[in-house]
Enzyme design. Structure first.
Site, PDB file in Angstrom:
ATOM      1  N   GLU A  92       1.047   6.138   1.268  1.00 51.11           N
ATOM      2  CA  GLU A  92       2.438   6.446   0.501  1.00 51.11           C
ATOM      3  C   GLU A  92       1.885   5.112  -0.608  1.00 51.11           C
ATOM      4  O   GLU A  92       0.447   4.459  -0.332  1.00 51.11           O
ATOM      5  CB  GLU A  92       3.681   5.286   1.673  1.00 51.11           C
ATOM      6  N   CYS A 107       0.618   0.003  -6.241  1.00 48.75           N
ATOM      7  CA  CYS A 107      -0.639  -0.673  -4.502  1.00 48.75           C
ATOM      8  C   CYS A 107      -0.637   0.559  -4.155  1.00 48.75           C
ATOM      9  O   CYS A 107       0.229   1.915  -3.694  1.00 48.75           O
ATOM     10  CB  CYS A 107       1.171  -0.845  -4.216  1.00 48.75           C
ATOM     11  N   CYS A 114      -3.346   1.878  10.010  1.00 50.51           N
ATOM     12  CA  CYS A 114      -4.346   0.541   9.969  1.00 50.51           C
ATOM     13  C   CYS A 114      -4.943   0.581  11.510  1.00 50.51           C
ATOM     14  O   CYS A 114      -3.683   0.603  12.369  1.00 50.51           O
ATOM     15  CB  CYS A 114      -4.274  -0.272   9.503  1.00 50.51           C
ATOM     16  N   CYS A 118      -1.956  -6.165  12.816  1.00 46.47           N
ATOM     17  CA  CYS A 118      -1.479  -7.504  12.505  1.00 46.47           C
ATOM     18  C   CYS A 118      -0.288  -7.290  12.591  1.00 46.47           C
ATOM     19  O   CYS A 118       0.292  -6.347  12.988  1.00 46.47           O
ATOM     20  CB  CYS A 118      -1.940  -7.833  11.476  1.00 46.47           C
ATOM     21  N   CYS A 121       2.964  -6.359  11.094  1.00 53.33           N
ATOM     22  CA  CYS A 121       2.748  -5.330   9.636  1.00 53.33           C
ATOM     23  C   CYS A 121       3.312  -3.834  10.392  1.00 53.33           C
ATOM     24  O   CYS A 121       3.306  -3.647  11.433  1.00 53.33           O
ATOM     25  CB  CYS A 121       1.273  -5.772   9.759  1.00 53.33           C
ATOM     26  N   CYS A 336       5.688  -4.947   0.313  1.00 50.42           N
ATOM     27  CA  CYS A 336       4.275  -5.254   1.273  1.00 50.42           C
ATOM     28  C   CYS A 336       4.657  -5.132   3.593  1.00 50.42           C
ATOM     29  O   CYS A 336       5.883  -5.152   3.428  1.00 50.42           O
ATOM     30  CB  CYS A 336       4.008  -6.405   1.575  1.00 50.42           C
TER      31      CYS A 336
HETATM   32  N1  SAH Z   1      -4.740  -4.455   4.655  1.00 47.92           N
HETATM   33  C1  SAH Z   1      -5.033  -5.113   4.253  1.00 47.92           C
HETATM   34  C2  SAH Z   1      -3.987  -4.612   2.988  1.00 47.92           C
HETATM   35  C3  SAH Z   1      -3.118  -3.478   2.900  1.00 47.92           C
HETATM   36  S1  SAH Z   1      -1.658  -4.777   3.804  1.00 47.92           S
HETATM   37  C4  SAH Z   1      -4.161  -6.466   3.812  1.00 47.92           C
HETATM   38  O1  SAH Z   1      -4.011  -6.952   5.084  1.00 47.92           O
HETATM   39  O2  SAH Z   1      -4.956  -7.389   3.198  1.00 47.92           O
HETATM   40  C5  SAH Z   1      -1.665  -5.180   1.997  1.00 47.92           C
HETATM   41  C6  SAH Z   1      -0.377  -7.328   2.612  1.00 47.92           C
HETATM   42  O3  SAH Z   1       0.328  -6.976   2.815  1.00 47.92           O
HETATM   43  C7  SAH Z   1      -1.121  -7.872   3.148  1.00 47.92           C
HETATM   44  O4  SAH Z   1      -1.396  -9.783   2.623  1.00 47.92           O
HETATM   45  C8  SAH Z   1      -0.128  -8.238   4.252  1.00 47.92           C
HETATM   46  O5  SAH Z   1      -0.811  -9.300   4.975  1.00 47.92           O
HETATM   47  C9  SAH Z   1       1.226  -7.888   3.179  1.00 47.92           C
HETATM   48  N2  SAH Z   1       2.038  -7.530   4.870  1.00 47.92           N
HETATM   49  C10 SAH Z   1       1.739  -6.778   5.813  1.00 47.92           C
HETATM   50  N3  SAH Z   1       3.515  -6.502   6.112  1.00 47.92           N
HETATM   51  C11 SAH Z   1       3.787  -7.147   5.807  1.00 47.92           C
HETATM   52  C12 SAH Z   1       5.251  -7.983   5.976  1.00 47.92           C
HETATM   53  N4  SAH Z   1       6.277  -7.362   6.452  1.00 47.92           N
HETATM   54  N5  SAH Z   1       5.793  -8.322   5.363  1.00 47.92           N
HETATM   55  C13 SAH Z   1       5.065  -9.420   3.718  1.00 47.92           C
HETATM   56  N6  SAH Z   1       3.623  -8.794   3.740  1.00 47.92           N
HETATM   57  C14 SAH Z   1       3.233  -8.299   4.901  1.00 47.92           C
HETATM   58 FE1  SF4 Z   2      -3.732  -3.140   8.453  1.00 46.37          FE
HETATM   59 FE2  SF4 Z   2      -1.418  -3.901   8.217  1.00 46.37          FE
HETATM   60 FE3  SF4 Z   2      -3.222  -5.725   8.924  1.00 46.37          FE
HETATM   61 FE4  SF4 Z   2      -3.529  -4.848   6.467  1.00 46.37          FE
HETATM   62  S1  SF4 Z   2      -1.582  -6.507   7.122  1.00 46.37           S
HETATM   63  S2  SF4 Z   2      -4.981  -5.507   8.290  1.00 46.37           S
HETATM   64  S3  SF4 Z   2      -2.590  -3.019   7.023  1.00 46.37           S
HETATM   65  S4  SF4 Z   2      -2.336  -4.425   9.837  1.00 46.37           S
END
Ligand code: SAH
Ligand code: SF4
Length: 352
Positions: A92, A107, A114, A118, A121, A336
């Site tokens: 995406e 973006c 991934c 986390c 996420c 995000c």
């Molecule tokens: N993997 C990288 C980039 C992709 S995620 C990273 O983690 O930085 C992009 C951003 O979205 C990151 O700051 C991540 O922590 C945030 N993010 C992930 N899940 C989210 C959610 N449910 N609500 C808001 N931000 C989120």
């Molecule tokens: Fe991966 Fe989501 Fe963590 Fe970014 S926030 S490192 S995309 S699991």
């Protein structure tokens, strides 16, 4: 034998390809411009290359853009593009206009899925499917330019699916193409690599001299708290991570961004404000405070808008710069952390 896709070849790679074919290396530069600047995918139309050379190229190669599967536009103008890769995986891209400032941000994704899991996420729940190729990373931008013209975005952020520093070489090659004036011609200050904190790769990226902007997804200001939501913090502890971010700011002479997603009842108290301001002391930086976007099935909640404003106001006098971001594209699941695809028996179904 299937033809090789030239989309994603860097300038030096095209030059050496021509050298191997017994051609002058400057032909590489010509082809490079056709691919990335002109976005011409048909060798026959590349009129500054001789006809026999065009024929030879067409016999062995193709220039294959990304294939769109689905697109959705949010009420606020945010647009989500879902591409289907050659091996059928989904990826995406989100285009986020900012009409007030007359600019737009794209973006982009760096991986399908991934590995870092986390806990908050949506992409993290998929696991890693695979790294994107250079052509698939740059292809997201080429697609948008093809559709809407060269000026349809001014800024690029690696905040889609995947951890860019876990696909390091392909991300660096794609950055080189984005920055090259004969490629996409974007300025380094207009590109942000967002990472969850792969400490050694932050240092390595600093040493490339590419000088793109860095965003660190911090989300918690102590090691103890961070490991609870980000398993990668067990591998790369907070102290060394912050040192690497400081190093990045020094090497690039630029301020870094700390992303801080506010999760209700987890990281939103005065203690968190104080720990955060202590942690970033002396680092030229900006903190982006962003309300959590709930993901179905995950045990985290969005704080109230008042709470988000309160947090921002407390932090503001204690940090060099603070922005409080309202999330965009929530109605189309383009916010995000909401980029994810669900698997079912038939293959892949998209959540939107
Ligand atoms: N993997 C990288 C980039 C992709 S995620 C990273 O983690 O930085 C992009 C951003 O979205 C990151 O700051 C991540 O922590 C945030 N993010 C992930 N899940 C989210 C959610 N449910 N609500 C808001 N931000 C989120
Ligand atoms: Fe991966 Fe989501 Fe963590 Fe970014 S926030 S490192 S995309 S699991």
């Amino acid at each position: 034998m299937p033809k090789e896709n030239l989309l994603g070849y860097t300038r030096p790679q095209l030059e050496s390809m021509f050298a191997e074919m017994g051609e002058k290396p400057f032909r590489g530069r010509q082809l490079y411009k056709w691919i990335y600047q002109v976005r011409q995918n048909d060798f026959a139309a590349m009129t500054d290359l001789s006809r026999p050379l065009r024929d030879r190229l067409a016999e062995r190669f193709v220039i294959e853009p990304l294939q769109l599967d689905h697109r959705a536009r949010s009420e606020d103008g945010t647009e989500k593009f879902l591409f289907r890769l050659a091996d059928n995986h989904p990826v995406e891209t989100v285009l986020i206009p900012d009409t007030e400032r007359e600019r737009a941000t794209v973006c982009i994704s760096s991986q399908a899925g991934c590995a870092l899991a986390c806990r908050f996420c949506a992409t993290g729940t998929m696991g890693l499917i695979r790294d994107l190729t250079v052509g698939e990373i740059v292809g997201q931008l080429l697609y948008l330019r093809h559709l809407y013209g060269n000026d349809c975005f001014s800024n690029v952020v690696f905040m889609g699916m995947g951890e860019p520093l876990n696909n390091y070489q392909n991300v660096v090659d794609s950055l080189q193409i984005m920055l090259d004036e004969l490629g996409l011609g974007l300025g380094a200050k207009r590109i942000t690599v967002s990472t969850s904190g792969v400490t050694p790769k932050i240092r390595k990226l600093a040493d490339t001299g590419l000088k793109v902007r860095l965003a660190l997804s911090l989300h918690a200001a102590t090691q103890e708290k961070r490991v609870r939501i980000m398993p990668i913090a067990e591998t790369f502890g907070l102290e060394k991570l912050i040192e690497s971010v400081r190093y990045y700011a020094n090497q690039t002479r630029d301020r870094v961004t700390f992303e801080y997603v506010l999760i209700d009842g987890f990281n939103d108290t005065m203690d968190d404000v104080l720990a955060l301001s202590r942690l970033i002391e002396g680092i030229p930086c900006k903190i982006n405070v962003l309300a959590y976007n709930p993901v179905p099935g995950l045990p985290f909640e969005r704080p109230t808008d008042d709470k988000v404003d309160w947090f921002g106001r407390q932090l503001y006098p204690r940090a060099p710069a603070v922005t409080v971001r309202k999330s965009r594209g929530r109605d189309i699941d383009a916010a995000c952390g909401q980029l994810a695809a669900r698997k079912n028996g038939r293959g892949v179904v998209y959540e939107s």
